[in-house]
Design an enzyme around this catalytic site. Structure first.
Site, PDB file in Angstrom:
ATOM      1  N   HIS A 138       0.810  -1.222   0.000  1.00 43.46           N
ATOM      2  CA  HIS A 138       0.000   0.000   0.000  1.00 43.46           C
ATOM      3  C   HIS A 138       0.845   1.276   0.000  1.00 43.46           C
ATOM      4  O   HIS A 138       0.283   2.368  -0.144  1.00 43.46           O
ATOM      5  CB  HIS A 138      -0.930   0.037   1.220  1.00 43.46           C
ATOM      6  CG  HIS A 138      -2.015  -0.990   1.193  1.00 43.46           C
ATOM      7  ND1 HIS A 138      -2.832  -1.193   0.113  1.00 43.46           N
ATOM      8  CD2 HIS A 138      -2.413  -1.882   2.150  1.00 43.46           C
ATOM      9  CE1 HIS A 138      -3.688  -2.155   0.385  1.00 43.46           C
ATOM     10  NE2 HIS A 138      -3.458  -2.600   1.604  1.00 43.46           N
ATOM     11  N   HIS A 164      -6.677  -6.972  -0.393  1.00 42.40           N
ATOM     12  CA  HIS A 164      -6.738  -5.544  -0.686  1.00 42.40           C
ATOM     13  C   HIS A 164      -5.881  -5.232  -1.911  1.00 42.40           C
ATOM     14  O   HIS A 164      -4.802  -5.799  -2.076  1.00 42.40           O
ATOM     15  CB  HIS A 164      -6.227  -4.726   0.512  1.00 42.40           C
ATOM     16  CG  HIS A 164      -6.960  -4.999   1.785  1.00 42.40           C
ATOM     17  ND1 HIS A 164      -6.504  -5.911   2.721  1.00 42.40           N
ATOM     18  CD2 HIS A 164      -8.125  -4.504   2.269  1.00 42.40           C
ATOM     19  CE1 HIS A 164      -7.352  -5.946   3.741  1.00 42.40           C
ATOM     20  NE2 HIS A 164      -8.344  -5.108   3.483  1.00 42.40           N
TER      21      HIS A 164
END
Length: 294
Positions: free
Chosen positions: A108, A147
């Protein structure tokens, strides 16, 4: 260390250790990366900001869920260093494949932004090392974390030599990963999956979208962002995968690596927040890597 109750906790490494118990793996300590390794993907100003936020005691905070403890920078640099060392070992022929068990995760972390528990883009940095230091022409990254790997996508958006393929639950944090996000050279393959879609849908999506893209690209090295939070027991999402799915997926990626990359794979830990599920999934994933790497 993270604050009490935080899902990205040190106990995750204990679960990984239990998952590796009984497997015939050679263990190596992750070295501390030079700052120049981080700078393969992140600007110097961003690295300086992260360093400045590291607290002397207690916790600092970079965003709503990304914390820093006094030794967080050391841990993050070992994550980068472990990925770099694994790439070096595999490309030098010391091992056919490798798994990097470190935290915090990395997929991320955007070019100049920490988020989602992540400080540095470990797998993107590893890809750039393979391309720029080892002279590879084509590196593929497969991200099966629940994710979307928005950071990896951001860091490699303009990198034609790297295919990035991600399956992920949508809608879900961080909100990116639509099929229309293709990269500057059409080298990004995003495959969103609906909550509750389960194993059969996942396997069909890989057979229809991800594996053909990898075969067409012909990677000389496959990197894996190995997040295990798509498991049915994980508290942060709901794709309903099982440990056997990770064994199947790992085996199929090994098949493609055997066909195009001399079997060369480097996998690095991303998510996975139910400790029992993490243990089982690591055992399944690394168990296949160990078998195929003999």
């Amino acid at each position: 260390m993270t604050p009490p109750g935080h899902p990205e906790q040190v106990a995750r490494l204990g679960a990984v250790e239990r998952g590796l118990a009984g497997l015939a793996v050679e263990r190596r300590e992750a070295p501390l990366a030079e700052e120049s390794e981080v700078l393969r993907c992140h600007p110097a100003g961003y690295l300086a900001r992260v360093k400045a936020e590291v607290p002397v005691e207690g916790w600092g905070q970079l965003d709503g869920d990304t914390y820093l403890a006094p030794r967080s920078l050391v841990a993050a640099l070992r994550g980068v260093g472990g990925c770099a060392a694994a790439v070096d070992a595999v490309l030098r022929g010391e091992a056919k494949n490798a798994f990097v068990a470190g935290r915090p995760p990395g997929h991320h972390a955007e070019t100049a932004k920490a988020m989602g528990f992540c400080l540095f883009g470990n797998v993107a940095i590893a890809a750039k090392r393979a391309l720029d230091r080892h002279g590879l022409a084509r590196v593929a990254i497969v991200d099966f974390d629940v994710h979307h790997g928005n950071g990896t996508q951001d860091l490699l958006w303009d990198e034609a030599r790297c295919l990035f393929a991600s399956t992920h639950q949508m809608p879900l944090y961080p909100g990116s990963g639509a099929e229309s996000e293709r990269g500057a050279h059409g080298q990004i393959v995003n495959v969103p999956l609906r909550a509750g879609s389960g194993s059969a849908v996942m396997r069909a999506a890989y057979e229809a979208r991800v594996f053909p893209a990898l075969e067409a690209f012909g990677p000389e090295l496959i990197l894996i962002s190995a997040g295990f939070d798509a498991h049915a027991d994980d508290p942060l999402a709901g794709l309903e995968w099982e440990a056997d799915d990770y064994a199947w997926l790992t085996g199929r990626l090994c098949d493609i690596a055997d066909a195009h990359a001399g079997g060369r794979i480097v996998s690095t830990l991303e998510g996975g927040y139910d400790l029992q599920a993490l243990e089982a999934c690591v055992a399944a994933h690394v168990g296949v890597l160990e078998e195929r790497g003999r």
